[in-house]
Write an enzyme that holds these catalytic residues in place. Structure first.
Site, short mmCIF file in Angstrom:
data_model
loop_
_atom_site.label_atom_id
_atom_site.label_comp_id
_atom_site.label_asym_id
_atom_site.label_seq_id
_atom_site.Cartn_x
_atom_site.Cartn_y
_atom_site.Cartn_z
N ASP A 384 0.86 -1.18 0.00
CA ASP A 384 0.00 0.00 0.00
C ASP A 384 0.89 1.23 0.00
O ASP A 384 2.06 1.17 0.43
CB ASP A 384 -0.92 0.02 1.22
CG ASP A 384 -1.90 1.18 1.18
OD1 ASP A 384 -2.76 1.21 0.28
OD2 ASP A 384 -1.78 2.09 2.03
N GLU A 386 0.98 5.66 0.71
CA GLU A 386 0.35 6.91 1.13
C GLU A 386 0.95 8.02 0.27
O GLU A 386 2.13 7.97 -0.10
CB GLU A 386 0.62 7.20 2.62
CG GLU A 386 0.09 6.13 3.57
CD GLU A 386 -1.43 6.00 3.56
OE1 GLU A 386 -2.11 6.94 3.10
OE2 GLU A 386 -1.94 4.95 4.00
N HIS A 435 -3.73 10.46 6.57
CA HIS A 435 -2.68 9.53 6.97
C HIS A 435 -1.85 10.02 8.16
O HIS A 435 -1.09 9.25 8.74
CB HIS A 435 -1.76 9.19 5.80
CG HIS A 435 -1.26 10.37 5.03
ND1 HIS A 435 -0.53 11.40 5.59
CD2 HIS A 435 -1.40 10.69 3.71
CE1 HIS A 435 -0.22 12.28 4.65
NE2 HIS A 435 -0.74 11.89 3.51
N HIS A 525 -4.92 3.42 7.43
CA HIS A 525 -4.39 4.66 6.84
C HIS A 525 -2.93 4.90 7.19
O HIS A 525 -2.46 6.03 7.20
CB HIS A 525 -5.25 5.87 7.22
CG HIS A 525 -6.63 5.80 6.62
ND1 HIS A 525 -6.84 5.68 5.27
CD2 HIS A 525 -7.85 5.82 7.21
CE1 HIS A 525 -8.16 5.64 5.04
NE2 HIS A 525 -8.79 5.72 6.20
N ASP A 530 -2.35 -0.77 6.36
CA ASP A 530 -3.29 -1.13 5.29
C ASP A 530 -2.82 -2.37 4.54
O ASP A 530 -3.63 -3.19 4.09
CB ASP A 530 -3.46 0.03 4.32
CG ASP A 530 -4.35 1.14 4.89
OD1 ASP A 530 -4.85 0.95 6.02
OD2 ASP A 530 -4.52 2.17 4.23
#
Length: 570
Positions: A384, A386, A435, A525, A530
């Site tokens: 994942d 951010e 985040h 997040h 995640d």
């Protein structure tokens, strides 16, 4: 294997890592001094060992083993091979390879044990440089002395002033030679680290061994006030203890010594181990006889002398008067060793440990037939990201990547990738609210040009898994030209697979899917948090996909492409 300080890797015949311990991970994934090795390919289950150790060296060692197998008959010694390799971070390791056979005695894997010999190699280099420097300096000094002596001999009628000048040269040069030899002795301790038969130990522990070994009703032993408890030595403790016990016995029986004191302190790069007693020092002749007498102390019964054993420790010995006229001293000068840093092995995590319980030496390789592989047989990287915002085309950037690996249906949380990234642009207030990553947290973090190639190596030879993968893949694709990194492996999206499994559900967010499948959400997040949730969700999905006839990678990709969400483009 987990408890061994020795680094161990078990690989199949294709070089895939099947087992490894924390010592191996520490050695292969950290740079010198224990710092994380930037750009190093992480080792892990199912990964290729060639990402950490040069392929040619391993293949050559395998060829040597195969040749030994061809040349040896039944009952021959087990074939072994070895090599020395330089790791990407500069460490030098000595590797020993042993074969693994199947039930038909065919070679189908190997075990590697690794030893960091960087300090030993550096010690050899220092010793060689010291010897070369001493030789050159001594040769020039002796030439000057010889020239002055020859001049005095050739011209006996020279003036007193000239003779004084030449004798002054001889005195100066001889003093310089003494200084050079003293400097060499002082520095020699560092050059003895390469003696492989010696072990590092605290000087205080050696003294404790001596006290236990030598003490008797007729000879009392104790330590003096001059014991440096911080000193480390590199010695053959068994042989040295036996040799000094022999010396103590002769002192007791032939010199009538009833009490011995041991002292230990540092003198530059040397450690002085002193044995003192009340009485007169040993004469040179007596000392020579005692030091050259044979001592049958090793397992093979080979006779070594006290002087030979001391030389094996890189030491020298001298007997002289002590601090007062009625005290004698036998001084053993040994090289000081600097203790190696302890392995930084993280504490065991709570809960059951991870097991690797499939057939170790029969795994499907990465090949053109990967689409036909069963989902349960593939290795995955669940990841994942951010970002600074939601629009990569408008300049938003990745600021965090988190990932874990799935091997044999198990989410390996200790084989993780978690890295913050310093962007070139600013973070939006909206992204910070989601985040929680701030500018202060990103200051000093590496740029994407450094991090993305590292993540590419982490994800090598696996299928990528993400939730709403099209979003993450768009960011990665737009960075290809900038970083020179392209992710070409297959991708599975839990968002699309959720619609395949539950086509009549309206919600396919990660929270909604986790709730339906009974997966607890922790660390939402954050990139790694995640990724963990996505991995657990994906593991719940694979048996549900099998129930509706979707068992291979191709079947999963084809089914996902038919969903409504697959038509979304970023």
């Amino acid at each position: 294997m987990a408890e061994l300080a020795l680094s161990v890797l078990v690989c199949n015949i294709e070089g895939r890592i099947l087992l490894y311990n924390d010592s191996a991970r520490q050695l292969l994934e950290t740079g010198r001094g224990g710092a994380p090795a930037a750009g190093m390919a992480a080792i892990g289950l199912g990964r290729s060992v060639f990402g950490a150790i040069e392929r040619g060296l391993i293949l050559h060692a395998l060829e040597q083993i195969q040749q030994q197998l061809r040349d040896s008959g039944d009952g021959a010694a087990r074939p072994v091979s070895g090599f020395v390799a330089t790791l990407a971070q500069g460490q030098i390791v000595r590797a020993h390879m042993a074969p693994v056979f199947d039930s038909a005695h065919a070679l189908n894997g190997f075990v590697l044990t690794l030893e960091d010999i960087t300090r030993n190699v550096e010690a050899d280099s220092r010793r060689d440089a010291l010897l070369q420097s001493l030789t050159q300096d001594a040769r020039a000094t002796l030439a000057n002395i010889r020239t002055a002596v020859e001049a005095i001999q050739a011209y006996p009628e020279m003036s007193a002033a000239k003779r004084t000048q030449l004798t002054g040269i001889i005195d100066d040069e001889s003093q310089r030679l003494v200084h050079q030899i003293g400097r060499a002795v002082d520095q020699r301790g560092a050059g003895m680290d390469s003696h492989q038969e010696l072990e590092e130990m605290r000087g205080a522990d050696l003294l404790a061994l001596l006290l236990r070994r030598i003490g008797s009703p007729s000879l009392s032993v104790a330590t003096s006030d001059t014991v440096d408890a911080t000193l480390w030595l590199k010695v053959d403790s068994y042989a040295l203890t036996q040799a000094l016990a022999y010396l103590a016995q002769r002192l007791a029986t032939e010199a009538s010594v009833t009490e011995l004191h041991f002292g230990l302190y540092r003198a530059g790069r040397l450690a002085y181990l002193d044995l003192t007693w009340r009485g007169t020092p040993l004469t040179a002749d007596t000392l020579r006889v005692w030091e050259n007498a044979p001592l049958p102390i090793n397992a093979a019964g080979a006779a070594l002398s006290l002087s030979a054993l001391i030389a094996r420790q890189g030491g020298e010995a001298v007997c002289s008067a002590g601090e007062s006229p009625d005290v004698a001293r036998y001084r053993l000068m040994l090289p000081v060793s600097e203790p190696g840093s302890a392995l930084d092995i993280p504490p065991a995590q709570e809960g059951r440990p991870e097991f690797y319980d499939f057939d170790l030496f029969h795994r499907p390789g990465q090949s053109a037939e990967i689409d036909q592989c069963q989902l349960s047989k593939l290795n995955y990287t669940v990841f994942d990201t951010e970002t600074t915002g939601l629009d990569p085309a408008a300049g938003d950037e990745i600021i965090s990547i988190g990932a874990l690996r799935i091997v044999n249906g198990r989410l390996l949380q200790r084989e993780s990738f978690d890295q913050l990234i310093q962007p070139r642009g600013a973070l939006s207030a909206g992204s910070i609210a989601i985040h929680g990553i701030t500018h202060a947290m990103l200051n000093g973090q590496p740029p994407i040009e450094t991090v993305l190639p590292q993540f590419h190596r982490f994800a090598a030879d696996t299928v990528l898994v993400a939730h709403n993968a099209a979003f993450d893949m768009k960011f990665l694709q737009m960075l290809e030209a900038r970083t020179g990194t392209a992710f070409t492996q297959p991708v599975l999206d839990t968002l699309l697979l959720s619609q395949v499994i539950h086509p009549h559900q309206a919600e396919h967010t990660l929270e909604a899917i986790a709730g339906r499948l009974g997966v607890a959400i922790i660390g939402r997040h954050t990139a790694l948090g995640d990724a963990i949730v996505t991995g657990e969700v994906f593991l719940k999905m694979t048996p549900l996909l099998a129930e509706i006839g979707i068992c291979t990678l191709k079947e999963a990709r084809d089914a996902a492409q038919q969903t409504h969400y697959a038509r979304i483009r970023y």
